[in-house]
Design a protein around this motif. Structure first.
Motif, PDB file in Angstrom:
ATOM      1  N   LEU A  26       0.751   0.524   5.487  1.00  9.21           N
ATOM      2  CA  LEU A  26      -0.602   0.011   5.249  1.00  9.21           C
ATOM      3  C   LEU A  26      -1.564   0.503   6.314  1.00  9.21           C
ATOM      4  CD1 LEU A  26      -0.037  -3.686   4.104  1.00  9.21           C
ATOM      5  CD2 LEU A  26      -0.899  -1.780   2.752  1.00  9.21           C
ATOM      6  N   GLN A  27      -1.107   0.540   7.567  1.00 12.12           N
ATOM      7  CA  GLN A  27      -1.954   1.042   8.643  1.00 12.12           C
ATOM      8  C   GLN A  27      -2.233   2.530   8.459  1.00 12.12           C
ATOM      9  OE1 GLN A  27       0.093  -0.091  12.202  1.00 12.12           O
ATOM     10  NE2 GLN A  27      -0.834  -2.138  12.243  1.00 12.12           N
ATOM     11  N   ALA A  28      -1.256   3.266   7.956  1.00  9.47           N
ATOM     12  CA  ALA A  28      -1.459   4.693   7.708  1.00  9.47           C
ATOM     13  C   ALA A  28      -2.498   4.887   6.596  1.00  9.47           C
ATOM     14  CB  ALA A  28      -0.147   5.363   7.322  1.00  9.47           C
ATOM     15  N   CYS A  29      -2.528   3.984   5.632  1.00 11.25           N
ATOM     16  CA  CYS A  29      -3.511   4.084   4.549  1.00 11.25           C
ATOM     17  C   CYS A  29      -4.932   3.890   5.058  1.00 11.25           C
ATOM     18  CB  CYS A  29      -3.216   3.047   3.470  1.00 11.25           C
ATOM     19  SG  CYS A  29      -1.719   3.380   2.535  1.00 11.25           S
ATOM     20  N   THR A  30      -5.100   3.133   6.117  1.00 15.16           N
ATOM     21  CA  THR A  30      -6.447   2.889   6.628  1.00 15.16           C
ATOM     22  C   THR A  30      -7.065   4.147   7.221  1.00 15.16           C
ATOM     23  OG1 THR A  30      -5.641   2.207   8.805  1.00 15.16           O
ATOM     24  CG2 THR A  30      -5.940   0.475   7.148  1.00 15.16           C
ATOM     25  N   LEU A  31      -6.256   5.141   7.556  1.00 13.59           N
ATOM     26  CA  LEU A  31      -6.768   6.377   8.144  1.00 13.59           C
ATOM     27  C   LEU A  31      -7.349   7.341   7.111  1.00 13.59           C
ATOM     28  CD1 LEU A  31      -3.867   7.059  10.664  1.00 13.59           C
ATOM     29  CD2 LEU A  31      -6.077   5.993  11.113  1.00 13.59           C
ATOM     30  N   ILE A  32      -7.099   7.096   5.835  1.00 15.34           N
ATOM     31  CA  ILE A  32      -7.578   7.979   4.773  1.00 15.34           C
ATOM     32  C   ILE A  32      -9.042   7.681   4.520  1.00 15.34           C
ATOM     33  CG2 ILE A  32      -7.286   8.648   2.364  1.00 15.34           C
ATOM     34  CD1 ILE A  32      -4.340   7.797   2.637  1.00 15.34           C
ATOM     35  N   GLU A  33      -9.887   8.734   4.550  1.00 16.66           N
ATOM     36  CA  GLU A  33     -11.330   8.547   4.414  1.00 16.66           C
ATOM     37  C   GLU A  33     -11.790   8.506   2.960  1.00 16.66           C
ATOM     38  OE1 GLU A  33     -13.805  10.900   6.883  1.00 16.66           O
ATOM     39  OE2 GLU A  33     -12.427  10.782   8.564  1.00 16.66           O
ATOM     40  N   ASN A  34     -11.128   9.214   2.073  1.00 15.02           N
ATOM     41  CA  ASN A  34     -11.510   9.225   0.662  1.00 15.02           C
ATOM     42  C   ASN A  34     -11.136   7.882   0.045  1.00 15.02           C
ATOM     43  OD1 ASN A  34     -11.510   9.551  -2.176  1.00 15.02           O
ATOM     44  ND2 ASN A  34     -11.277  11.755  -1.936  1.00 15.02           N
ATOM     45  N   ASP A  35     -12.112   7.206  -0.572  1.00 19.94           N
ATOM     46  CA  ASP A  35     -11.890   5.868  -1.118  1.00 19.94           C
ATOM     47  C   ASP A  35     -10.796   5.848  -2.174  1.00 19.94           C
ATOM     48  OD1 ASP A  35     -13.887   4.902   0.492  1.00 19.94           O
ATOM     49  OD2 ASP A  35     -15.434   5.042  -1.059  1.00 19.94           O
ATOM     50  N   PHE A  36     -10.812   6.807  -3.089  1.00 22.99           N
ATOM     51  CA  PHE A  36      -9.835   6.830  -4.169  1.00 22.99           C
ATOM     52  C   PHE A  36      -8.421   7.060  -3.633  1.00 22.99           C
ATOM     53  CE2 PHE A  36      -7.450   9.108  -7.478  1.00 22.99           C
ATOM     54  CZ  PHE A  36      -7.440   8.120  -8.449  1.00 22.99           C
ATOM     55  N   LYS A  37      -8.276   8.021  -2.715  1.00 16.42           N
ATOM     56  CA  LYS A  37      -6.955   8.310  -2.162  1.00 16.42           C
ATOM     57  C   LYS A  37      -6.441   7.134  -1.340  1.00 16.42           C
ATOM     58  CE  LYS A  37      -7.427  13.306  -2.133  1.00 16.42           C
ATOM     59  NZ  LYS A  37      -7.508  14.512  -1.319  1.00 16.42           N
ATOM     60  N   ARG A  38      -7.356   6.451  -0.619  1.00 17.77           N
ATOM     61  CA  ARG A  38      -6.945   5.283   0.157  1.00 17.77           C
ATOM     62  C   ARG A  38      -6.455   4.169  -0.772  1.00 17.77           C
ATOM     63  NH1 ARG A  38     -11.142   4.857   3.153  1.00 17.77           N
ATOM     64  NH2 ARG A  38     -12.308   3.494   1.760  1.00 17.77           N
ATOM     65  N   LEU A  39      -7.128   3.946  -1.890  1.00 14.01           N
ATOM     66  CA  LEU A  39      -6.708   2.939  -2.847  1.00 14.01           C
ATOM     67  C   LEU A  39      -5.358   3.294  -3.449  1.00 14.01           C
ATOM     68  CD1 LEU A  39      -7.330   0.381  -4.447  1.00 14.01           C
ATOM     69  CD2 LEU A  39      -8.510   1.817  -6.107  1.00 14.01           C
ATOM     70  N   MET A  40      -5.165   4.573  -3.764  1.00 17.70           N
ATOM     71  CA  MET A  40      -3.864   4.999  -4.301  1.00 17.70           C
ATOM     72  C   MET A  40      -2.758   4.771  -3.282  1.00 17.70           C
ATOM     73  SD  MET A  40      -4.303   5.910  -7.395  1.00 17.70           S
ATOM     74  CE  MET A  40      -2.732   6.684  -7.668  1.00 17.70           C
ATOM     75  N   CYS A  41      -3.071   5.002  -2.011  1.00 12.49           N
ATOM     76  CA  CYS A  41      -2.099   4.780  -0.951  1.00 12.49           C
ATOM     77  C   CYS A  41      -1.716   3.299  -0.886  1.00 12.49           C
ATOM     78  CB  CYS A  41      -2.662   5.253   0.388  1.00 12.49           C
ATOM     79  SG  CYS A  41      -1.539   5.051   1.778  1.00 12.49           S
ATOM     80  N   TYR A  42      -2.716   2.421  -0.927  1.00  9.69           N
ATOM     81  CA  TYR A  42      -2.441   0.983  -0.913  1.00  9.69           C
ATOM     82  C   TYR A  42      -1.600   0.572  -2.124  1.00  9.69           C
ATOM     83  CZ  TYR A  42      -5.816   0.101   2.844  1.00  9.69           C
ATOM     84  OH  TYR A  42      -6.472   0.081   4.038  1.00  9.69           O
ATOM     85  N   ASP A  43      -1.929   1.110  -3.291  1.00 11.17           N
ATOM     86  CA  ASP A  43      -1.168   0.786  -4.496  1.00 11.17           C
ATOM     87  C   ASP A  43       0.287   1.211  -4.358  1.00 11.17           C
ATOM     88  OD1 ASP A  43      -3.371  -0.334  -5.673  1.00 11.17           O
ATOM     89  OD2 ASP A  43      -3.846   1.422  -6.914  1.00 11.17           O
ATOM     90  N   ASN A  44       0.516   2.397  -3.796  1.00 10.57           N
ATOM     91  CA  ASN A  44       1.882   2.876  -3.605  1.00 10.57           C
ATOM     92  C   ASN A  44       2.647   2.010  -2.614  1.00 10.57           C
ATOM     93  OD1 ASN A  44       1.623   4.970  -5.408  1.00 10.57           O
ATOM     94  ND2 ASN A  44       1.062   6.471  -3.869  1.00 10.57           N
ATOM     95  N   VAL A  45       1.990   1.550  -1.563  1.00  8.89           N
ATOM     96  CA  VAL A  45       2.661   0.711  -0.575  1.00  8.89           C
ATOM     97  C   VAL A  45       3.039  -0.631  -1.188  1.00  8.89           C
ATOM     98  CG1 VAL A  45       2.336  -0.554   1.593  1.00  8.89           C
ATOM     99  CG2 VAL A  45       1.609   1.814   1.422  1.00  8.89           C
ATOM    100  N   ILE A  46       2.121  -1.236  -1.929  1.00  8.97           N
ATOM    101  CA  ILE A  46       2.394  -2.531  -2.548  1.00  8.97           C
ATOM    102  C   ILE A  46       3.497  -2.419  -3.597  1.00  8.97           C
ATOM    103  CG2 ILE A  46       1.389  -4.384  -3.956  1.00  8.97           C
ATOM    104  CD1 ILE A  46       0.504  -4.365  -1.016  1.00  8.97           C
ATOM    105  N   ALA A  47       3.566  -1.299  -4.302  1.00 13.23           N
ATOM    106  CA  ALA A  47       4.592  -1.081  -5.309  1.00 13.23           C
ATOM    107  C   ALA A  47       5.901  -0.593  -4.697  1.00 13.23           C
ATOM    108  CB  ALA A  47       4.098  -0.084  -6.345  1.00 13.23           C
TER     109      ALA A  47
END
Length: 166
Positions: A26-47
């Protein structure tokens, strides 16, 4: 009573069997600047799916050089498409404002001004308020709400709503 206890036991065991969320991912996802890619990262972590290196923000040297060259080309085309989102789907939605010098002004029906900029863009005034700009002035066109654009002179707070002609 037995049915309630059985339901409670089944619900409790399913909670215990759930995997914990990876906080480092989740902390690694916060480093992504593109909103869509960051959301996809969060979705992958939660799943509980693994996140890729490109999503976590780690450097991939050969891919980064190619992507930097492509992004430089995209920036040039995005700036050229600024204000034409309704006509060109590839136009920039990431650029929030552009700055250019005024080359020529003309008047079009009901005292609406038409502004020709040094980058070749032509903008037409949409709103009816009075807006003064002379040739050679630096104009700033910024994104406003609902897909509209505001133009102002550098160093001034007075704005007028504009629409891109070409």
């Amino acid at each position: 009573m037995k049915k309630t206890m059985i339901l409670f036991a089944v619900g409790f065991t399913s909670l215990c069997a759930a995997k914990p969320i990876n906080t480092q991912a989740l902390q690694a996802c916060t480093l992504i600047e593109n909103d869509f890619k960051r959301l996809m990262c969060y979705d992958n972590v939660i799943a509980n799916k693994p996140i890729t290196e490109a999503q976590s923000g780690k450097a991939i040297t050969s891919k980064n050089k190619v992507s930097e060259a492509r992004s430089a080309e995209k920036i040039e085309s995005k700036e050229g498409g600024f204000g034409l989102e309704y006509k060109v789907k590839a136009a920039s939605e990431e650029i929030e404002e552009i700055t250019a010098k005024l080359v020529k002004t003309s008047t079009q029906g009901r005292n609406k001004m038409v502004f020709t900029l040094d980058n070749g863009q032509v903008w037409r005034q949409v709103s009816s308020e009075t807006f003064f700009a002379n040739e050679g002035d630096t104009l700033i066109i910024e994104r406003a709400s609902f897909g509209s654009f505001l133009m102002k002179k550098a160093g001034s707070n007075r704005t007028t709503r504009v629409k891109r002609v070409n």
